[in-house]
Design a protein around this motif. Structure first.
Motif, mmCIF file in Angstrom:
data_model
loop_
_atom_site.group_PDB
_atom_site.id
_atom_site.type_symbol
_atom_site.label_atom_id
_atom_site.label_comp_id
_atom_site.label_asym_id
_atom_site.label_seq_id
_atom_site.Cartn_x
_atom_site.Cartn_y
_atom_site.Cartn_z
ATOM 1 N N PRO A 89 -11.548 2.248 12.337
ATOM 2 C CA PRO A 89 -10.716 2.020 11.151
ATOM 3 C C PRO A 89 -11.141 0.806 10.329
ATOM 4 C CG PRO A 89 -9.547 1.384 13.150
ATOM 5 C CD PRO A 89 -10.840 1.967 13.598
ATOM 6 N N ASP A 90 -12.157 0.081 10.777
ATOM 7 C CA ASP A 90 -12.586 -1.117 10.059
ATOM 8 C C ASP A 90 -14.008 -0.947 9.528
ATOM 9 O OD1 ASP A 90 -10.321 -2.937 10.294
ATOM 10 O OD2 ASP A 90 -10.651 -2.714 12.447
ATOM 11 N N ARG A 110 -7.697 -5.903 5.228
ATOM 12 C CA ARG A 110 -6.690 -5.659 6.262
ATOM 13 C C ARG A 110 -5.909 -6.941 6.545
ATOM 14 N NH1 ARG A 110 -5.771 -2.072 10.123
ATOM 15 N NH2 ARG A 110 -7.789 -1.057 9.930
ATOM 16 N N ILE A 120 -12.870 -1.267 -6.823
ATOM 17 C CA ILE A 120 -11.922 -0.702 -5.859
ATOM 18 C C ILE A 120 -11.044 0.339 -6.541
ATOM 19 C CG2 ILE A 120 -9.927 -1.264 -4.405
ATOM 20 C CD1 ILE A 120 -11.348 -3.930 -3.754
ATOM 21 N N ALA A 162 -3.333 -2.428 5.373
ATOM 22 C CA ALA A 162 -4.391 -1.626 4.769
ATOM 23 C C ALA A 162 -5.533 -1.466 5.755
ATOM 24 C CB ALA A 162 -4.908 -2.295 3.496
ATOM 25 N N LEU A 217 -15.581 -7.738 9.672
ATOM 26 C CA LEU A 217 -16.680 -6.775 9.677
ATOM 27 C C LEU A 217 -17.088 -6.478 11.108
ATOM 28 C CD1 LEU A 217 -19.027 -8.250 6.907
ATOM 29 C CD2 LEU A 217 -17.281 -6.457 6.659
ATOM 30 N N LYS A 218 -17.665 -5.328 11.311
ATOM 31 C CA LYS A 218 -18.350 -5.043 12.567
ATOM 32 C C LYS A 218 -19.807 -4.808 12.207
ATOM 33 C CE LYS A 218 -14.304 -3.347 14.980
ATOM 34 N NZ LYS A 218 -13.689 -2.258 15.771
ATOM 35 N N ALA A 251 -12.326 4.044 0.616
ATOM 36 C CA ALA A 251 -11.933 3.936 2.024
ATOM 37 C C ALA A 251 -10.479 3.500 2.138
ATOM 38 C CB ALA A 251 -12.846 2.931 2.742
ATOM 39 N N LEU A 252 -10.065 2.668 1.205
ATOM 40 C CA LEU A 252 -8.700 2.151 1.198
ATOM 41 C C LEU A 252 -7.685 3.252 0.904
ATOM 42 C CD1 LEU A 252 -7.363 -0.709 1.297
ATOM 43 C CD2 LEU A 252 -7.749 -0.867 -1.162
ATOM 44 N N TYR A 291 -4.542 -8.882 12.844
ATOM 45 C CA TYR A 291 -4.815 -8.128 11.608
ATOM 46 C C TYR A 291 -6.237 -8.279 11.097
ATOM 47 C CZ TYR A 291 0.303 -8.121 11.486
ATOM 48 O OH TYR A 291 1.630 -8.007 11.813
ATOM 49 N N VAL A 292 -7.093 -8.984 11.849
ATOM 50 C CA VAL A 292 -8.495 -9.035 11.419
ATOM 51 C C VAL A 292 -9.102 -7.640 11.599
ATOM 52 C CG1 VAL A 292 -10.779 -10.013 11.832
ATOM 53 C CG2 VAL A 292 -8.754 -11.476 11.972
ATOM 54 N N TYR A 293 -8.775 -7.059 12.737
ATOM 55 C CA TYR A 293 -9.225 -5.687 13.000
ATOM 56 C C TYR A 293 -8.000 -4.835 13.326
ATOM 57 C CZ TYR A 293 -13.863 -7.746 13.341
ATOM 58 O OH TYR A 293 -15.021 -8.406 13.063
ATOM 59 N N ALA A 294 -8.181 -3.550 13.243
ATOM 60 C CA ALA A 294 -7.115 -2.634 13.615
ATOM 61 C C ALA A 294 -6.731 -2.894 15.076
ATOM 62 C CB ALA A 294 -7.592 -1.201 13.459
ATOM 63 N N SER A 301 -11.166 8.814 -4.649
ATOM 64 C CA SER A 301 -10.407 9.461 -3.569
ATOM 65 C C SER A 301 -9.496 10.538 -4.140
ATOM 66 C CB SER A 301 -9.552 8.432 -2.823
ATOM 67 O OG SER A 301 -10.339 7.666 -1.961
ATOM 68 N N LEU A 316 -2.381 -1.527 -4.350
ATOM 69 C CA LEU A 316 -3.508 -1.838 -3.457
ATOM 70 C C LEU A 316 -3.793 -3.327 -3.393
ATOM 71 C CD1 LEU A 316 -5.950 1.081 -4.335
ATOM 72 C CD2 LEU A 316 -4.123 1.001 -2.622
ATOM 73 N N VAL A 321 0.834 -1.200 0.000
ATOM 74 C CA VAL A 321 0.000 0.000 0.000
ATOM 75 C C VAL A 321 0.868 1.250 0.000
ATOM 76 C CG1 VAL A 321 -1.852 1.200 1.226
ATOM 77 C CG2 VAL A 321 -1.831 -1.288 1.148
#
Lengths: 332, 449, 337
Positions: free
Chosen positions: C174-175, C111, A133, C118, C152-153, C80-81, A327-330, A140, A121, A116
């Motif tokens: 952030p997700d 991510r 994407i 990412a 996902l949330k 978003a990326l 790394y699944v979530y921040a 963006s 990407l 990245v």
């Protein structure tokens, strides 16, 4: 540069340093994939892989003008795009080997190599997955007032996905700085473009979305570079997207499971005779950009980079088992 | 099928009970778990709950009737179930070996003698718990029962299909607390010491009681009742038994030291005590008497361990590892010279005392240390031979745990009492006979001059 | 509640006004926040949630997309990326089935696939649920589908206050976050704090304390459960009502603590009963420390094993209502199950 200069576009447009780097990258793509194939056969790599040997000009020529600010989205046959965008083969190998030092810390593997930081990407395992994407990335850039463009690589198979059509349409209605690059290697797995696609040239589909569409010899470095150059210029000028179709061929099968029952030996050999690396190297020598010795040195440097890359990967640590959900979530 | 109402055994040494009152009239409905009738034993009156929801029919015992334990005294018919004119035939095995009290009145409109019908080969009969041992209980009820050391089969479920819910367990525990404090019967007080010690104050030199392997102090109850009233008693629970801490032992000497410590604590300030030990407790008692010879006035060892290598290891292991009444009961039956003395209620009560898995595993380990491969790993013969106080050995001739012949191996002067027709637990099987032997010994020691 | 309010004053707002206020606040504070969706501009959104935001922020930030759910969702993911914070509104959450690829394969996994390199801070708004006579393809409650996807949330605010606070929390996350908004809640009014605040994702709320049974409810079912609990109180039954609020991550602690206390659990949700939120919560409780305290079978009340029907009586019968919650709670409390 005089108006009578009829040297190929790439020769007259890019500096010798850029051209030499491009040749080096083409060699790197090929040696990297050969090295990956060897490692696979020795059992060092456990997943499958999709090799782009034979398609190096399409990837490298398309990216020759890009900076780190520019983005690419790639597909499952993405090693060439990665290297063309400047990725380090050692970290690519490390990812291939599933090591913590890989680009994705061993979580992605061959099909998801990304960087990245340098605008890559990511490769994508879903055919057509990267198209929307790429449009989002271009959105963006436009919304944030940046001048960067997004190159979106996909294969002939993706042009029959709904995502292709939705993405091209949105890029056009919003005049977004994105270049769609279809690497038409004649087969979506085993199904030929003739059998799967209603139009003769995939570039014809650009007309449906009111954008320029062009088909070029994807094994001709300069032809690809020229087509993509104009598309990028249009994008940067705020005039919207383009579609470039690079006609090329993968020497290897679709993946490691391919028994090659849908194409003939003759067809494969005919395309191997049109090796894009040999063609580009001959062109560079013919136009005095480099000599034989330099070419040999570049090819050898690529071999050495690949060997060192494999060593680095083999010597790297695997991810900790306890970090399977990292790394699944921040991270908080 | 209608559900039988039986006269339950509620006390270990109970063979008969007197029906005191019916709380439900014949023909009336009763809910499972509701009070059905009262019985009187020589110890107390006790309320018995309906084993099922149903209409009371064929009442065979009137108030004031003395009935053998286990006898069917009525039936409960489910709502809508056809009521036969005659009471149903008791299933084989349900008829107690002992014949019914002959003058038991036959009620319920039948002139048939209640137990005269010979058992027919019946294909099965209504069990008070449909599905046999598959007992419906919620996790919370199971947890509460486990914590309280309660056997869920003793709990009446009030939920759908008889499911036991936590409230049912809580209710039963509350009733037990209110009605019948099981262990410290009036007059008993607990000491705080290294092992669980309970004492009943009294006159004369106290009798210290040490129970056997896999038993506990409550087992002394029949003997305590058979003794002349008034004597001070001190009961010690072995480690890993009863309410003593679950302590690991390394060998017999280690065990004996632990009990000695508790003994010293319990008898501090006393001039002298009599000592009675059973089985493993008999060996421990001998060891204590050997070490504290000046403070032990007399020793009675019942079927003591430590006098020879043989022991019924399978049985000890079987008892120690049994997790439910069904697996415990066959072993327990081998304890008595007459297996019929060991009824289901005895087994249930014993299992209730063994509900704690921690206690069971502690005892299994202890068996492994003391009786490896079914052999007594310690020898108390020298200790027995050294004893200087009046001492006697009491042994059932039908003992299947430790052979009575071991008594003959003591190389010293000893009073030997071999009890005819008695097994390994004389204090349960014939408490009166044991009491007489012990008291003769007290008299000999305590006689003035 | 973990509310960090700049101002403490509250006003009465509808659920949709609260969402709109959250979006406007976020857009004022952060130029990278954009709205995307079908007919969210001058039309104001199918449920008038975006309403006049296009007038305030212009069509470049309140973007009408073509009828392209897959492409649109993918554009939001790509944006978003690369630096934007898009809020993508599906006109009906049912239409997310057209965009599963981008939500499940891309947004949720980027991510992880990229080894943490990412971030995809996208918010998908999902108008969901039955009760509007829109029948089978415009009335579903698909939140559990997405709850099955790591990366996902998934949240279901049930009050205007949470609708605002949780949407702002989603934007700060952030997700990728999917916000399921029950369509019948849009007009519901409630006190909403003014100014910026966030309501944490992953934390359930005990809406009513009780001791006899626990009712875990999600989204609109929270209100039905509270109504049932009020009636139960009159019958001497004390029901604790937990507003789930967040499906992924799910608040194990609050639920387990409550079941430990009450020993009885009823789970109420609108999604199809089988393989849903109820199954997850039941299993979670069965695996937890609360198991030993269960004093009755766990009950689930969910949607019928059928598409949402058109006929209003059938439609009502297809999902839990106050009376069905009441009946189930009574059976639990009276030990009839």
């Amino acid at each position: 540069m005089s108006t009578t200069d009829n040297r190929p576009f790439a020769i007259r447009t890019y500096s010798p340093a850029q051209l030499k780097q491009a040749l080096k990258r083409m060699y790197l793509v090929r040696r990297f994939e050969e090295g990956a194939e060897q490692s696979y056969m020795r059992g060092l790599i456990h997943g499958t892989m999709h090799l782009s040997i034979g398609q190096e000009a399409s990837a490298v020529a398309s990216c020759i003008e890009l900076t780190d600010a520019d983005k690419i989205t790639s597909n499952h046959r993405g090693h060439g795009h990665c290297i063309a965008k400047g990725a380090d083969v050692a970290r690519m190998f490390a990812e291939f080997f599933g090591k913590e030092t890989g680009y994705c810390h061993g979580r992605g593997g061959s099909m998801h190599i990304a960087d990245v930081q340098t605008g890559n990407l990511g490769a994508n395992g879903i055919v057509g997955g990267g198209l929307p994407i790429a449009v989002g990335a271009a959105l963006s850039a436009k919304r944030l007032g940046r001048k960067d463009v997004t190159l979106c690589f996909f294969g002939d198979g993706a042009n029959n996905e709904g995502a292709f059509h939705e993405a091209l349409n949105m890029a056009a209605i919003w005049t977004l700085p994105v270049v769609f690059i279809c690497e038409n290697n004649k087969y979506g797995m085993s199904t030929s473009v003739e059998r799967s696609t209603a139009v003769r040239r995939i570039s014809e589909r650009a007309a449906a979305y009111s954008m320029p569409g062009v088909t070029v010899d994807g094994n001709d470095f300069s032809a690809v570079a020229e087509a993509v150059h104009h598309a990028i210029a249009r994008a940067r000028a705020g005039e919207g997207p383009s579609l470039v179709e690079n006609l090329t061929y993968r020497w290897r099968g679709h993946s490691k499971s391919d028994r090659n029952r849908y194409r003939t030996k003759e067809e494969i050999e005919a395309w191997m005779a049109r090796d894009p690396i040999a063609r580009f190297q001959a062109e560079l020598i013919a136009h005095g950009v480099l000599d034989e010795a330099e070419a040999i040195a570049i090819a050898e440097a690529a071999v050495s980079d690949v060997e060192q890359g494999i060593e680095f990967a083999r010597g790297s640590a695997a991810p900790a088992i306890g970090e399977v959900t990292r790394y699944v979530y921040a991270e908080a | 099928m209608p559900v039988e109402v039986i006269l339950p055994k509620v006390d270990m040494d109970m063979t008969h009970g007197t029906l005191a009152t019916w709380h439900v009239k014949p023909g009336d409905m009763v809910q499972k778990g509701a009070a059905l009738f009262d019985i009187e034993t020589d110890k107390a009156a006790m309320e018995v709950e309906a084993p099922a929801t149903g209409r009371l029919q064929h009442v065979l015992a009137e108030p004031g009737t003395k009935v053998p334990v286990g006898s069917v005294i009525a039936w409960l018919y489910a709502e809508g179930e056809t009521v036969d004119t005659l009471p149903p035939v008791p299933a084989p095995g349900d008829v107690p070996a002992e014949a019914a009290v002959p003058d038991a009145p036959a009620l319920g409109g039948t002139e048939q003698a209640p137990y005269a019908v010979p058992p027919q080969g019946m294909a099965g009969h209504a069990s008070p718990m449909p599905g046999g041992s598959l007992l419906r209980a919620t996790p919370a009820a199971r947890h509460a029962a486990r914590t309280a050391g309660l056997d869920l089969s003793d709990v009446a479920g009030s939920g759908p299909r008889g499911r036991i819910q936590k409230q049912d367990v809580d209710d039963l525990l509350a009733r037990e607390r209110d009605v019948a404090p099981p262990r410290p019967v009036s007059g008993w007080v607990a000491d705080s010491g290294p092992l669980a010690v309970t004492r009943r104050p009294g006159r004369d030199a106290p009798l210290v009681l040490i129970h056997g392997f896999a038993a506990d102090s409550t087992g002394w109850l029949p003997l305590e009742k058979a003794l002349l009233p008034g004597r001070a008693l001190i009961r010690i629970d072995l480690p890993g038994h009863g309410r003593s801490p679950k302590r690991k032992i390394r060998d017999f000497a280690h065990l004996a030291r632990m009990v000695l410590e508790a003994f010293d604590e319990a008898t501090r300030g006393l001039d002298g005590v009599h000592l009675l030990g059973h089985s493993l407790g008999g060996a421990v008692a001998a060891a204590i008497a050997d070490i504290r010879s000046s403070r032990v006035l007399s020793l009675t060892a019942m079927a003591p361990a430590g006098l020879g290598p043989d022991i019924n290891g399978e049985m000890l292991a079987g008892i120690a590892r049994a997790t439910r009444v069904e697996s415990l009961s066959p072993w327990l039956r081998q304890l008595a010279g007459n297996a019929e003395l060991i009824g289901d209620d005895y087994a249930k009560a014993a299992m209730r005392g063994r509900a704690d898995p921690g206690l069971r595993s502690c005892q299994m380990e202890m068996a492994e240390v003391l009786f490896p491969d079914g052999v007594q790993a310690f020898d108390l013969r020298p200790a027995f031979a050294r004893l200087s106080m009046p001492a006697s050995i009491v042994w059932g001739r039908r003992d299947q745990v430790t052979p009575f012949r071991h008594a003959l191996s003591i190389e010293a002067d000893f009073a030997l009492h071999f009890l005819h027709g008695i097994g390994h637990i004389p204090h349960f099987e014939c408490p009166e006979r044991v009491a007489r032997i012990v008291e003769r010994q007290f008299a000999a020691v305590e006689a003035p001059g | 509640m973990d509310v960090t309010a700049q101002e403490t004053s509250t006003r009465t707002l509808s659920y949709s006004e609260a969402i709109r206020e959250a979006m406007a606040l976020a857009m004022e504070a952060d130029p990278t926040v954009i709205l995307m969706g079908e007919d969210i501009g001058v039309y104001g959104g199918a449920f008038q949630v975006t309403l006049d935001l296009v007038d305030r922020f212009g069509p470049d930030r309140v973007m009408d997309t073509p009828i392209s759910e897959l492409g649109g969702a993918g554009v939001a993911v790509g944006a978003a990326l690369t630096g934007l914070k898009p809020i993508f509104e599906f006109q009906f959450s049912d239409f997310a089935t057209l965009a599963m690829e981008q939500i499940v394969n891309q947004a949720a996994k980027l991510r992880y696939m990229l080894g943490g390199e990412a971030s995809v801070p996208v918010v998908f708004r999902m108008p969901a649920g039955s009760g509007t006579g829109a029948a089978a393809q415009h009335s579903q409650s698909l939140e559990a589908w997405f709850g099955h996807v790591p990366g996902l949330k998934v949240i279901q605010p049930s009050t205007p206050e949470d609708a605002k606070g949780m949407l702002l929390a989603a934007l700060a996350d952030p997700d990728p976050v999917l916000v399921f908004e029950h369509k019948l809640l849009y007009k519901m009014k409630g006190e909403v704090p003014a100014g910026y605040y966030t309501t944490p994702i992953g934390k359930a709320a005990v809406r009513r304390a009780g001791s006899d049974l626990t009712i875990v409810a999600a989204s609109i079912m929270v209100h039905r459960a509270l109504e049932a609990a009020e009636q139960l109180a009159g019958e001497g039954v004390s029901a604790e009502v937990i507003d789930l609020r967040s499906i992924r991550p799910i608040d194990h602690e609050t639920i387990v603590a409550s079941v430990r206390k009450t020993g009885r659990l009823l789970i109420v949700y609108e999604g199809v009963k089988s393989y849903g939120i109820g199954a997850e919560i039941s299993a979670m409780v069965a695996e937890s420390d609360a198991f030993d305290f269960l004093d009755a079978p766990i009950l689930r009340l969910g949607g019928a094993e059928a598409p949402i029907p058109y006929n209003p009586d059938l439609e009502r019968a297809a999902v839990p209502q106050v009376d069905t919650i009441l009946a189930a709670a009574r059976r639990l409390a009276r030990r009839e199950v």
